[in-house]
Design an enzyme around this catalytic site. Structure first.
Site, mmCIF file in Angstrom:
data_model
loop_
_atom_site.group_PDB
_atom_site.id
_atom_site.type_symbol
_atom_site.label_atom_id
_atom_site.label_comp_id
_atom_site.label_asym_id
_atom_site.label_seq_id
_atom_site.Cartn_x
_atom_site.Cartn_y
_atom_site.Cartn_z
ATOM 1 N N ASN A 7 0.883 -1.172 0.000
ATOM 2 C CA ASN A 7 0.000 0.000 0.000
ATOM 3 C C ASN A 7 0.920 1.221 0.000
ATOM 4 O O ASN A 7 1.484 1.581 1.033
ATOM 5 C CB ASN A 7 -0.873 -0.051 1.259
ATOM 6 C CG ASN A 7 -1.832 1.119 1.340
ATOM 7 O OD1 ASN A 7 -1.777 2.046 0.526
ATOM 8 N ND2 ASN A 7 -2.706 1.081 2.334
ATOM 9 N N ARG A 85 -2.584 -2.130 -3.392
ATOM 10 C CA ARG A 85 -3.778 -1.315 -3.208
ATOM 11 C C ARG A 85 -3.677 -0.121 -4.156
ATOM 12 O O ARG A 85 -2.684 0.610 -4.128
ATOM 13 C CB ARG A 85 -3.854 -0.816 -1.775
ATOM 14 C CG ARG A 85 -5.034 0.105 -1.598
ATOM 15 C CD ARG A 85 -5.026 0.757 -0.239
ATOM 16 N NE ARG A 85 -6.199 1.597 -0.114
ATOM 17 C CZ ARG A 85 -6.236 2.728 0.580
ATOM 18 N NH1 ARG A 85 -5.172 3.136 1.220
ATOM 19 N NH2 ARG A 85 -7.334 3.416 0.645
ATOM 20 N N HIS A 174 -12.745 2.839 -0.019
ATOM 21 C CA HIS A 174 -12.708 1.858 1.076
ATOM 22 C C HIS A 174 -13.388 0.546 0.673
ATOM 23 O O HIS A 174 -13.838 -0.214 1.527
ATOM 24 C CB HIS A 174 -13.437 2.376 2.345
ATOM 25 C CG HIS A 174 -12.793 3.534 3.013
ATOM 26 N ND1 HIS A 174 -13.527 4.533 3.613
ATOM 27 C CD2 HIS A 174 -11.498 3.850 3.214
ATOM 28 C CE1 HIS A 174 -12.720 5.431 4.139
ATOM 29 N NE2 HIS A 174 -11.469 5.041 3.908
ATOM 30 N N ARG A 235 -11.007 15.779 7.064
ATOM 31 C CA ARG A 235 -11.849 16.109 5.895
ATOM 32 C C ARG A 235 -13.248 16.494 6.340
ATOM 33 O O ARG A 235 -13.817 15.876 7.238
ATOM 34 C CB ARG A 235 -11.935 14.910 4.949
ATOM 35 C CG ARG A 235 -10.675 14.708 4.141
ATOM 36 C CD ARG A 235 -10.758 13.447 3.298
ATOM 37 N NE ARG A 235 -9.757 12.487 3.733
ATOM 38 C CZ ARG A 235 -9.779 11.195 3.434
ATOM 39 N NH1 ARG A 235 -10.759 10.673 2.718
ATOM 40 N NH2 ARG A 235 -8.826 10.407 3.876
ATOM 41 N N MET A 278 -9.774 10.621 17.109
ATOM 42 C CA MET A 278 -10.971 10.409 17.920
ATOM 43 C C MET A 278 -10.636 10.059 19.368
ATOM 44 O O MET A 278 -11.290 10.529 20.300
ATOM 45 C CB MET A 278 -11.837 9.310 17.291
ATOM 46 C CG MET A 278 -13.120 9.044 18.021
ATOM 47 S SD MET A 278 -14.161 10.531 18.192
ATOM 48 C CE MET A 278 -15.001 10.564 16.616
ATOM 49 N N ARG A 279 -9.600 9.250 19.555
ATOM 50 C CA ARG A 279 -9.273 8.858 20.936
ATOM 51 C C ARG A 279 -8.933 10.089 21.768
ATOM 52 O O ARG A 279 -9.423 10.261 22.878
ATOM 53 C CB ARG A 279 -8.095 7.876 20.926
ATOM 54 C CG ARG A 279 -7.816 7.308 22.292
ATOM 55 C CD ARG A 279 -6.794 6.216 22.287
ATOM 56 N NE ARG A 279 -6.175 5.965 20.991
ATOM 57 C CZ ARG A 279 -5.368 4.957 20.752
ATOM 58 N NH1 ARG A 279 -5.074 4.104 21.693
ATOM 59 N NH2 ARG A 279 -4.828 4.807 19.572
ATOM 60 N N GLU A 379 -7.666 -5.157 5.392
ATOM 61 C CA GLU A 379 -7.576 -4.887 3.958
ATOM 62 C C GLU A 379 -6.433 -5.670 3.313
ATOM 63 O O GLU A 379 -6.535 -6.093 2.165
ATOM 64 C CB GLU A 379 -7.415 -3.379 3.729
ATOM 65 C CG GLU A 379 -8.695 -2.635 4.053
ATOM 66 C CD GLU A 379 -8.513 -1.140 4.247
ATOM 67 O OE1 GLU A 379 -8.764 -0.404 3.296
ATOM 68 O OE2 GLU A 379 -8.147 -0.716 5.356
HETATM 69 P P1 ADP Z 1 -6.460 4.776 9.018
HETATM 70 O O1 ADP Z 1 -7.691 5.244 8.316
HETATM 71 O O2 ADP Z 1 -5.310 5.731 8.877
HETATM 72 O O3 ADP Z 1 -6.120 3.324 8.752
HETATM 73 P P2 ADP Z 1 -7.375 3.827 11.589
HETATM 74 O O4 ADP Z 1 -8.340 2.856 10.989
HETATM 75 O O5 ADP Z 1 -6.233 3.293 12.369
HETATM 76 O O6 ADP Z 1 -6.830 4.890 10.566
HETATM 77 O O7 ADP Z 1 -8.250 4.791 12.552
HETATM 78 C C1 ADP Z 1 -7.689 5.868 13.196
HETATM 79 C C2 ADP Z 1 -8.751 6.461 14.104
HETATM 80 O O8 ADP Z 1 -9.145 5.479 15.068
HETATM 81 C C3 ADP Z 1 -8.235 7.681 14.897
HETATM 82 O O9 ADP Z 1 -9.238 8.688 14.940
HETATM 83 C C4 ADP Z 1 -8.026 7.078 16.271
HETATM 84 O O10 ADP Z 1 -8.120 8.030 17.300
HETATM 85 C C5 ADP Z 1 -9.179 6.107 16.332
HETATM 86 N N1 ADP Z 1 -8.999 5.176 17.447
HETATM 87 C C6 ADP Z 1 -8.056 4.219 17.583
HETATM 88 N N2 ADP Z 1 -8.175 3.642 18.819
HETATM 89 C C7 ADP Z 1 -9.192 4.273 19.456
HETATM 90 C C8 ADP Z 1 -9.803 4.146 20.733
HETATM 91 N N3 ADP Z 1 -9.370 3.268 21.625
HETATM 92 N N4 ADP Z 1 -10.821 4.971 21.038
HETATM 93 C C9 ADP Z 1 -11.268 5.884 20.154
HETATM 94 N N5 ADP Z 1 -10.738 6.038 18.937
HETATM 95 C C10 ADP Z 1 -9.718 5.260 18.577
#
Ligand code: ADP
Length: 402
Positions: A7, A85, A174, A235, A278-279, A379
């Site tokens: 990727n 990808r 996606h 975005r 988000m975390r 993926e």
């Molecule tokens: P990508 O699209 O780059 O592959 P991911 O699928 O890893 O990204 O998702 C990233 C998002 O997931 C971020 O917003 C991150 O904060 C959120 N995330 C990961 N772990 C947690 C968690 N424990 N609680 C809330 N959000 C989380």
């Protein structure tokens, strides 16, 4: 036979060496900040992570490192296919493609539709062809799964000439993830995918929902580009199409400046003024940070609204599927989304929801609820399987004669 999945982004390469059948993974890699002084390679083998610095390493340099790692593992000769990808396949690709000169040309022709992604994907393919000249290479497109959308879902209400002349339509992205989690959901529900009507929500840094009926995508929230639809990390998702003109007049911004802000400084980042993660936002919201509270609420509201909109594409709704970093880990987001979807028959099992984190798949609806599932996406595995399936379909004649 092992499959190497690649990727390739503009400054990063993710790779995985895995068995398409079993999913056994011998090596995971992430090379990032390529070409810069902080370039580094993180390798995971047997659950063990190692990190090394490679200042200014190029794409080609990463492939040299990858080759020597494969040799060290004694697996160089057992790689049978490379799966790539590729973000945008336009209307040309509704399935994976064995890469040849014509396929490369078609991927190149889609660059105007994905000016950031497709050139990086092409550079990755070219580097891989040089590193593994003897191996078949397969392109797996993010858009391909959504080529089953009917015109009512993919056409925008704009002049027909924009569609026929410039390909202005919904493509969706996606696709590999939506397709994979739909298959997994069928397993978890103990029902054939062919008879299921699902809404799948891929919630990572980019976010999209899809309506999947009988394993086919019927609608999705991303559009011509991955900017449309849900609120994402940086975005904006949907905005009024007059925004560019309004900001040009009022703020003196150029087309490029507005586009850049909508892609890189909007979404959770723009709303919270704090972060697109988000975390981090959930932690800040718990401490009372007003921007974080607003960002999470808008994210959830728009997501719930989009799930409801997607269900219009389906004759019934058999389950909602959460995946991606947020979907797999944020019990808070899932609880709030289901809380807004009582109309569609959802009610939350709080304990099950709280337990479904860090890769823990599961049912999070109460008995009697429309099923809601948490499913880990993969993926890389899906790309490996698609590449293997494509090779099998082109090889039987040769195999049969041997
Ligand atoms: P990508 O699209 O780059 O592959 P991911 O699928 O890893 O990204 O998702 C990233 C998002 O997931 C971020 O917003 C991150 O904060 C959120 N995330 C990961 N772990 C947690 C968690 N424990 N609680 C809330 N959000 C989380």
């Amino acid at each position: 036979m092992w499959t190497l999945v690649l990727n390739c982004g503009s400054s990063s390469v993710k790779f995985a060496l895995l068995q398409a059948e079993s999913g056994e993974t011998a090596l995971l890699g992430l090379a990032e900040r390529l070409g810069g002084p902080e370039a580094r390679l993180v390798l995971t083998r047997g659950g063990q992570k190692t990190e090394s610095a490679h200042p200014d390493v190029s794409y080609a340099g990463v492939f040299t490192l990858l080759l020597s790692e494969l040799e060290r593992l004694g697996l160089r000769e057992q790689v049978g296919v490379v799966g790539h990808r590729v973000v945008h396949g336009g209307e040309k690709f509704s399935a994976p493609a064995l890469i040849d000169a014509a396929v490369l040309e078609s991927i190149r022709a889609c660059i105007p539709l994905a000016p950031l992604h497709n050139p990086a994907n092409l550079a990755g393919i070219e580097a891989a062809q040089q590193a593994f000249p003897e191996l078949p290479q397969v392109a797996v497109f993010d858009t391909a799964f959504h080529q089953t959308l009917p015109p009512v879902a993919y056409r925008y209400a704009v002049p027909e000439a924009w569609y026929s002349g410039y390909g202005v339509r919904r493509y969706g992205f996606h696709g590999t993830s939506h397709a994979y989690v739909a298959q997994q959901a069928a397993r978890m529900l103990g029902r054939p995918l062919a008879e299921l009507n699902l809404v799948t929500a891929h919630l990572g840094n980019g976010c999209s929902v899809a309506a999947v009926s009988g394993g086919k995508s019927l609608d999705t929230s991303m559009g011509l580009t991955p900017l449309e639809g849900l609120v994402m990390g940086t975005r904006s998702g949907d905005v009024d199409p007059n925004l560019h003109e309004y900001l040009a007049r009022q703020a003196g911004l150029s087309l490029e400046e507005v586009t850049d802000a909508l892609n890189r400084h909007s979404g959770l980042t723009g709303l919270s003024g704090l972060s697109g993660d988000m975390r981090q936002l959930e932690e800040a919201a718990a401490q009372g940070h007003a921007g974080a509270v607003l960002a999470v609420e808008v994210f959830v509201y728009r997501l719930a609204k989009s799930v409801a909109a997607m269900s219009v594409a389906l004759p019934t709704l058999d389950a909602l599927v959460f995946t991606g970093g947020i979907g797999e880990n944020s019990a808070g987001v899932r609880a709030k989304v289901l809380g807004r979807l009582g109309l569609l028959g959802f009610s939350l099992d709080e304990a099950a929801n709280d337990a479904a984190v860090r890769g823990g798949a599961g049912h999070i609806g109460r008995p009697g609820s429309t099923p809601a599932l948490v499913v880990g996406t993969n993926e890389e595995l899906m790309i490996a399987r698609e590449a293997a399936r494509l090779l099998d379909s082109v090889r039987p004649a040769a195999g049969g004669q041997a």
